[in-house]
Design an enzyme around this catalytic site. Structure first.
Site, PDB file in Angstrom:
ATOM      1  N   HIS A  28       5.070 -31.822   8.862  1.00 47.88           N
ATOM      2  CA  HIS A  28       4.538 -30.480   8.596  1.00 47.88           C
ATOM      3  C   HIS A  28       3.455 -30.519   7.507  1.00 47.88           C
ATOM      4  O   HIS A  28       2.527 -29.721   7.524  1.00 47.88           O
ATOM      5  CB  HIS A  28       5.661 -29.529   8.188  1.00 47.88           C
ATOM      6  N   THR A  58       2.174  -2.419   8.792  1.00 48.07           N
ATOM      7  CA  THR A  58       2.580  -3.463   9.738  1.00 48.07           C
ATOM      8  C   THR A  58       2.795  -4.823   9.072  1.00 48.07           C
ATOM      9  O   THR A  58       3.367  -5.723   9.683  1.00 48.07           O
ATOM     10  CB  THR A  58       1.479  -3.681  10.792  1.00 48.07           C
ATOM     11  N   HIS A 105       8.379 -24.915   7.788  1.00 49.15           N
ATOM     12  CA  HIS A 105       7.353 -25.636   8.544  1.00 49.15           C
ATOM     13  C   HIS A 105       5.931 -25.362   8.065  1.00 49.15           C
ATOM     14  O   HIS A 105       5.097 -26.266   8.082  1.00 49.15           O
ATOM     15  CB  HIS A 105       7.441 -25.273  10.038  1.00 49.15           C
ATOM     16  N   ASP A 157       0.850  -1.199   0.000  1.00 46.72           N
ATOM     17  CA  ASP A 157       0.000   0.000   0.000  1.00 46.72           C
ATOM     18  C   ASP A 157       0.885   1.250   0.000  1.00 46.72           C
ATOM     19  O   ASP A 157       2.113   1.161  -0.124  1.00 46.72           O
ATOM     20  CB  ASP A 157      -1.020  -0.046   1.152  1.00 46.72           C
ATOM     21  N   CYS A 208       2.777  -3.569   3.963  1.00 45.45           N
ATOM     22  CA  CYS A 208       1.944  -2.403   4.286  1.00 45.45           C
ATOM     23  C   CYS A 208       2.585  -1.752   5.510  1.00 45.45           C
ATOM     24  O   CYS A 208       3.796  -1.883   5.697  1.00 45.45           O
ATOM     25  CB  CYS A 208       0.475  -2.781   4.476  1.00 45.45           C
TER      26      CYS A 208
END
Ligand code: RB5
Length: 147
Positions: free
Chosen positions: A133, A67, A98, A8, A65
């Site tokens: 996994h 965060t 994983h 963004d 973005c």
């Protein structure tokens, strides 16, 4: 590798830096925007990158973005996408090994250029370990499929 990248307005500068960094390492980077600092909405870019990865058009994705959270939440709504927010390189490596994450996300307000470079390096250089996994990934897919 063919890498989808999107962001963004908060992350336009960091995206440009990371796109160039990846190209210099020999990757093909497909830029899904934004390239402007004008305010926009992160779900647009999260969805674009997620669709490019889910369809196989691109091998893996990078989303940025403020965060890394909002844009990853949007990406994770696309079937087959496992987008992981990682603010440091150790988690970036482990989420490939994983969780078989196919998109890495981080925040331009959280990490600087050097840590962002380390995060993408660890993510792209790691390989999914399969085995126990895979069974857990299958359980995640079952939730997604409503099984
Ligand atoms: C935009 O202000 C900000 O909300 C966005 O970049 C992101 O941090 C959302 O998770």
């Amino acid at each position: 590798m063919k890498i989808a990248i999107g962001n963004d307005h908060v992350a336009t500068e960091l995206k440009a830096h990371i796109a160039k960094y990846l190209e210099n390492k020999g990757h093909t980077v497909v830029n899904f925007g934004t390239d402007s600092p004008e305010r926009t909405d992160y779900p647009i870019y999260g969805e674009r990158v997620a669709r490019a990865v889910a369809s196989g058009e691109c091998d893996l994705g990078v989303l940025i973005c403020g965060t890394g959270i909002g844009i990853s939440l949007a990406a994770n709504k696309v079937k087959g996408i496992r987008a992981a927010v990682c603010s440091e390189p150790y988690s970036a490596r482990l989420t490939r090994q994983h969780n078989n994450a196919n998109i890495i996300a981080f925040g331009a307000r959280v990490v600087g250029q050097s840590v962002a470079e380390m995060i993408v390096d660890e993510f792209l250089n790691a390989e999914f370990e399969g085995g126990r996994h895979q069974a857990r990934i299958d359980m995640i897919s079952a939730i997604e499929n409503g099984d």
